[in-house]
Design an enzyme around this catalytic site. Structure first.
Site, PDB file in Angstrom:
ATOM      1  N   ASP A   7      37.962  34.687  49.287  1.00 47.69           N
ATOM      2  CA  ASP A   7      36.819  35.495  48.852  1.00 47.69           C
ATOM      3  C   ASP A   7      35.554  34.986  49.539  1.00 47.69           C
ATOM      4  O   ASP A   7      35.354  33.776  49.648  1.00 47.69           O
ATOM      5  CB  ASP A   7      36.671  35.405  47.331  1.00 47.69           C
ATOM      6  CG  ASP A   7      35.780  36.489  46.765  1.00 47.69           C
ATOM      7  OD1 ASP A   7      34.601  36.558  47.172  1.00 47.69           O
ATOM      8  OD2 ASP A   7      36.247  37.267  45.925  1.00 47.69           O
ATOM      9  N   GLN A  12      35.150  46.378  38.561  1.00 47.77           N
ATOM     10  CA  GLN A  12      35.753  46.658  39.861  1.00 47.77           C
ATOM     11  C   GLN A  12      34.690  47.216  40.800  1.00 47.77           C
ATOM     12  O   GLN A  12      34.009  48.186  40.481  1.00 47.77           O
ATOM     13  CB  GLN A  12      36.906  47.654  39.718  1.00 47.77           C
ATOM     14  CG  GLN A  12      37.652  47.910  41.011  1.00 47.77           C
ATOM     15  CD  GLN A  12      38.852  48.842  40.823  1.00 47.77           C
ATOM     16  OE1 GLN A  12      39.125  49.337  39.727  1.00 47.77           O
ATOM     17  NE2 GLN A  12      39.570  49.072  41.900  1.00 47.77           N
ATOM     18  N   HIS A  56      43.203  44.997  43.443  1.00 48.41           N
ATOM     19  CA  HIS A  56      43.250  43.653  44.016  1.00 48.41           C
ATOM     20  C   HIS A  56      43.187  42.631  42.890  1.00 48.41           C
ATOM     21  O   HIS A  56      42.771  42.940  41.775  1.00 48.41           O
ATOM     22  CB  HIS A  56      42.122  43.430  45.030  1.00 48.41           C
ATOM     23  CG  HIS A  56      40.749  43.617  44.471  1.00 48.41           C
ATOM     24  ND1 HIS A  56      40.209  44.869  44.227  1.00 48.41           N
ATOM     25  CD2 HIS A  56      39.802  42.731  44.124  1.00 48.41           C
ATOM     26  CE1 HIS A  56      38.981  44.733  43.745  1.00 48.41           C
ATOM     27  NE2 HIS A  56      38.710  43.449  43.664  1.00 48.41           N
ATOM     28  N   HIS A  78      42.079  38.617  41.968  1.00 50.65           N
ATOM     29  CA  HIS A  78      41.374  37.375  42.282  1.00 50.65           C
ATOM     30  C   HIS A  78      42.201  36.221  41.734  1.00 50.65           C
ATOM     31  O   HIS A  78      42.674  36.287  40.588  1.00 50.65           O
ATOM     32  CB  HIS A  78      40.013  37.329  41.592  1.00 50.65           C
ATOM     33  CG  HIS A  78      39.056  38.381  42.033  1.00 50.65           C
ATOM     34  ND1 HIS A  78      38.040  38.127  42.929  1.00 50.65           N
ATOM     35  CD2 HIS A  78      38.947  39.687  41.694  1.00 50.65           C
ATOM     36  CE1 HIS A  78      37.345  39.235  43.116  1.00 50.65           C
ATOM     37  NE2 HIS A  78      37.873  40.200  42.384  1.00 50.65           N
TER      38      HIS A  78
END
Length: 112
Positions: free
Chosen positions: A29, A92, A98, A100
């Site tokens: 990230d 989101q 996705h 994390h």
């Protein structure tokens, strides 16, 4: 379709890839919230958790197995958190499902 994560998967937008297979793409990230913070993104475009179909069950199971594998490879020994934000009120910001993965710091509950 103009999807940031689809562009990252295709290599059109740079990322710090840490894992890729036929089903998922994982990368660090850019706005780390923990010493270990990476995303796992299915290559199949699915807007959000609300858009999952029965046929996606194996794909989502694979995401969690990849999370486990990468956590071990990154030396995570004391636990980690997997987060999926669903739609606007869920936080989101990219409309491509996705996950994390955050680790290597104490993660408080409840989250923000």
């Amino acid at each position: 379709m103009d999807c940031l994560f689809c562009s990252i998967i295709k290599g059109e937008v740079p990322s710090d890839c840490i894992y890729e297979d036929e089903l998922v793409y994982a990368f660090n990230d850019i706005d780390k919230q923990a010493p270990v913070h990476f995303l796992i993104v299915p290559k199949k475009h699915i807007d959000s958790t609300d858009d999952l179909e029965e046929e996606d069950a194996d794909l989502i199971g694979h995401v969690f197995l990849v999370a486990k594998k990468l956590a071990r490879e990154l030396g995570v020994t004391n636990g980690y958190r997997i987060v999926n934000n669903c739609k606007e009120d869920g936080g989101q910001t990219v409309n491509h499902i996705h996950f994390h993965v955050l680790a290597k710091r104490q993660l408080n509950w409840p989250p923000g």
